[in-house]
Design a protein around this motif. Structure first.
Motif, PDB file in Angstrom:
ATOM      1  N   ALA A   7      78.480 -24.985  24.705  1.00  0.00           N
ATOM      2  CA  ALA A   7      78.099 -23.672  24.184  1.00  0.00           C
ATOM      3  C   ALA A   7      78.195 -23.714  22.662  1.00  0.00           C
ATOM      4  O   ALA A   7      79.233 -24.075  22.110  1.00  0.00           O
ATOM      5  CB  ALA A   7      79.018 -22.592  24.744  1.00  0.00           C
ATOM      6  N   VAL A   8      77.104 -23.366  22.007  1.00  0.00           N
ATOM      7  CA  VAL A   8      77.051 -23.342  20.549  1.00  0.00           C
ATOM      8  C   VAL A   8      76.891 -21.893  20.122  1.00  0.00           C
ATOM      9  O   VAL A   8      76.038 -21.178  20.654  1.00  0.00           O
ATOM     10  CB  VAL A   8      75.864 -24.188  20.029  1.00  0.00           C
ATOM     11  N   SER A   9      77.711 -21.456  19.176  1.00  0.00           N
ATOM     12  CA  SER A   9      77.591 -20.077  18.706  1.00  0.00           C
ATOM     13  C   SER A   9      77.618 -20.049  17.186  1.00  0.00           C
ATOM     14  O   SER A   9      78.050 -20.990  16.540  1.00  0.00           O
ATOM     15  CB  SER A   9      78.721 -19.212  19.275  1.00  0.00           C
ATOM     16  N   ALA A  18      66.826 -17.434  19.032  1.00  0.00           N
ATOM     17  CA  ALA A  18      66.122 -16.230  19.475  1.00  0.00           C
ATOM     18  C   ALA A  18      64.720 -16.156  18.885  1.00  0.00           C
ATOM     19  O   ALA A  18      63.798 -15.642  19.519  1.00  0.00           O
ATOM     20  CB  ALA A  18      66.920 -14.989  19.084  1.00  0.00           C
ATOM     21  N   MET A  19      64.530 -16.700  17.684  1.00  0.00           N
ATOM     22  CA  MET A  19      63.234 -16.640  17.012  1.00  0.00           C
ATOM     23  C   MET A  19      62.295 -17.767  17.441  1.00  0.00           C
ATOM     24  O   MET A  19      61.123 -17.766  17.090  1.00  0.00           O
ATOM     25  CB  MET A  19      63.437 -16.721  15.497  1.00  0.00           C
ATOM     26  N   GLY A  52      70.949 -35.704  27.740  1.00  0.00           N
ATOM     27  CA  GLY A  52      70.838 -35.035  29.032  1.00  0.00           C
ATOM     28  C   GLY A  52      71.823 -33.901  29.235  1.00  0.00           C
ATOM     29  O   GLY A  52      71.682 -33.134  30.180  1.00  0.00           O
ATOM     30  N   ASP A  53      72.834 -33.783  28.356  1.00  0.00           N
ATOM     31  CA  ASP A  53      73.776 -32.667  28.460  1.00  0.00           C
ATOM     32  C   ASP A  53      73.033 -31.361  28.206  1.00  0.00           C
ATOM     33  O   ASP A  53      72.022 -31.327  27.511  1.00  0.00           O
ATOM     34  CB  ASP A  53      74.908 -32.796  27.432  1.00  0.00           C
ATOM     35  N   THR A  54      73.554 -30.279  28.754  1.00  0.00           N
ATOM     36  CA  THR A  54      72.961 -28.964  28.544  1.00  0.00           C
ATOM     37  C   THR A  54      73.634 -28.295  27.357  1.00  0.00           C
ATOM     38  O   THR A  54      74.858 -28.243  27.271  1.00  0.00           O
ATOM     39  CB  THR A  54      73.124 -28.079  29.799  1.00  0.00           C
ATOM     40  N   ILE A  55      72.807 -27.776  26.449  1.00  0.00           N
ATOM     41  CA  ILE A  55      73.294 -27.055  25.275  1.00  0.00           C
ATOM     42  C   ILE A  55      72.898 -25.594  25.448  1.00  0.00           C
ATOM     43  O   ILE A  55      71.741 -25.291  25.724  1.00  0.00           O
ATOM     44  CB  ILE A  55      72.676 -27.596  23.968  1.00  0.00           C
ATOM     45  N   MET A  56      73.846 -24.693  25.286  1.00  0.00           N
ATOM     46  CA  MET A  56      73.587 -23.256  25.402  1.00  0.00           C
ATOM     47  C   MET A  56      73.772 -22.617  24.035  1.00  0.00           C
ATOM     48  O   MET A  56      74.817 -22.770  23.407  1.00  0.00           O
ATOM     49  CB  MET A  56      74.534 -22.626  26.424  1.00  0.00           C
ATOM     50  N   VAL A  57      72.726 -21.919  23.576  1.00  0.00           N
ATOM     51  CA  VAL A  57      72.776 -21.193  22.311  1.00  0.00           C
ATOM     52  C   VAL A  57      72.271 -19.788  22.607  1.00  0.00           C
ATOM     53  O   VAL A  57      71.089 -19.598  22.882  1.00  0.00           O
ATOM     54  CB  VAL A  57      71.895 -21.846  21.222  1.00  0.00           C
ATOM     55  N   GLY A  58      73.159 -18.810  22.561  1.00  0.00           N
ATOM     56  CA  GLY A  58      72.750 -17.456  22.905  1.00  0.00           C
ATOM     57  C   GLY A  58      72.204 -17.410  24.319  1.00  0.00           C
ATOM     58  O   GLY A  58      72.831 -17.899  25.255  1.00  0.00           O
ATOM     59  N   ALA A  59      70.994 -16.868  24.495  1.00  0.00           N
ATOM     60  CA  ALA A  59      70.371 -16.738  25.811  1.00  0.00           C
ATOM     61  C   ALA A  59      69.531 -17.961  26.170  1.00  0.00           C
ATOM     62  O   ALA A  59      68.831 -17.955  27.177  1.00  0.00           O
ATOM     63  CB  ALA A  59      69.504 -15.483  25.844  1.00  0.00           C
ATOM     64  N   VAL A  60      69.597 -19.019  25.360  1.00  0.00           N
ATOM     65  CA  VAL A  60      68.745 -20.193  25.547  1.00  0.00           C
ATOM     66  C   VAL A  60      69.595 -21.384  25.955  1.00  0.00           C
ATOM     67  O   VAL A  60      70.701 -21.572  25.461  1.00  0.00           O
ATOM     68  CB  VAL A  60      68.012 -20.521  24.221  1.00  0.00           C
ATOM     69  N   ASP A  61      69.070 -22.198  26.870  1.00  0.00           N
ATOM     70  CA  ASP A  61      69.715 -23.477  27.150  1.00  0.00           C
ATOM     71  C   ASP A  61      68.645 -24.560  27.199  1.00  0.00           C
ATOM     72  O   ASP A  61      67.500 -24.301  27.544  1.00  0.00           O
ATOM     73  CB  ASP A  61      70.541 -23.433  28.437  1.00  0.00           C
TER      74      ASP A  61
END
Length: 124
Positions: A7-9, A18-19, A52-61
């Motif tokens: 998770a990246v914030s 988001a953009m 291959g790892d999943t990165i989550m940024v806000g509502a996006v992965d």
């Protein structure tokens, strides 16, 4: 967060995510450059993120893939995927690559300006 999920914030990276219109490959590439410019890619690598790892940024992965040094050199030299190369006519490769790089830099500068500004974000 689950194993192999990161998770990246942060205001700027979340605003960039988001953009980003994730339907377009060029927009995804631009987001990768933003991650690099903000130091996110390096931080993920230092923390142990793997291809291959999943990165989550806000509502996006999305899936994490480290760009190799050879891929960086090829991209900077103007080499794209095979479809792009086939679209170029004889002798057009260098000039077309320069024009693409110029347009990409202009869009990146505009995006940086938007990231640094306040205001509403239109999400894609």
């Amino acid at each position: 967060v689950q194993p192999r999920v990161w998770a990246v914030s942060g205001a700027r990276i979340e605003k960039a995510a988001a953009m980003t219109n994730w339907d377009y490959h060029e927009a995804q590439e631009r987001f990768q450059r933003i991650m690099g410019a903000l130091g996110v890619s390096a931080a993920l690598k230092r923390a142990g993120a793997e291809n291959g790892d999943t990165i989550m940024v806000g509502a996006v992965d999305f899936k994490y893939y480290e760009e190799t040094a050879m891929a960086v050199r090829a991209r900077l030299a103007g080499y794209g995927d095979r479809e792009e190369e086939e679209e170029l006519g004889e002798g057009e490769g260098y000039e077309a690559a320069r024009e693409r790089a110029r347009r990409r830099a202009a869009v990146d500068a505009e995006l940086l300006e938007l990231l640094e500004s306040d205001g509403e974000v239109e999400q894609f």
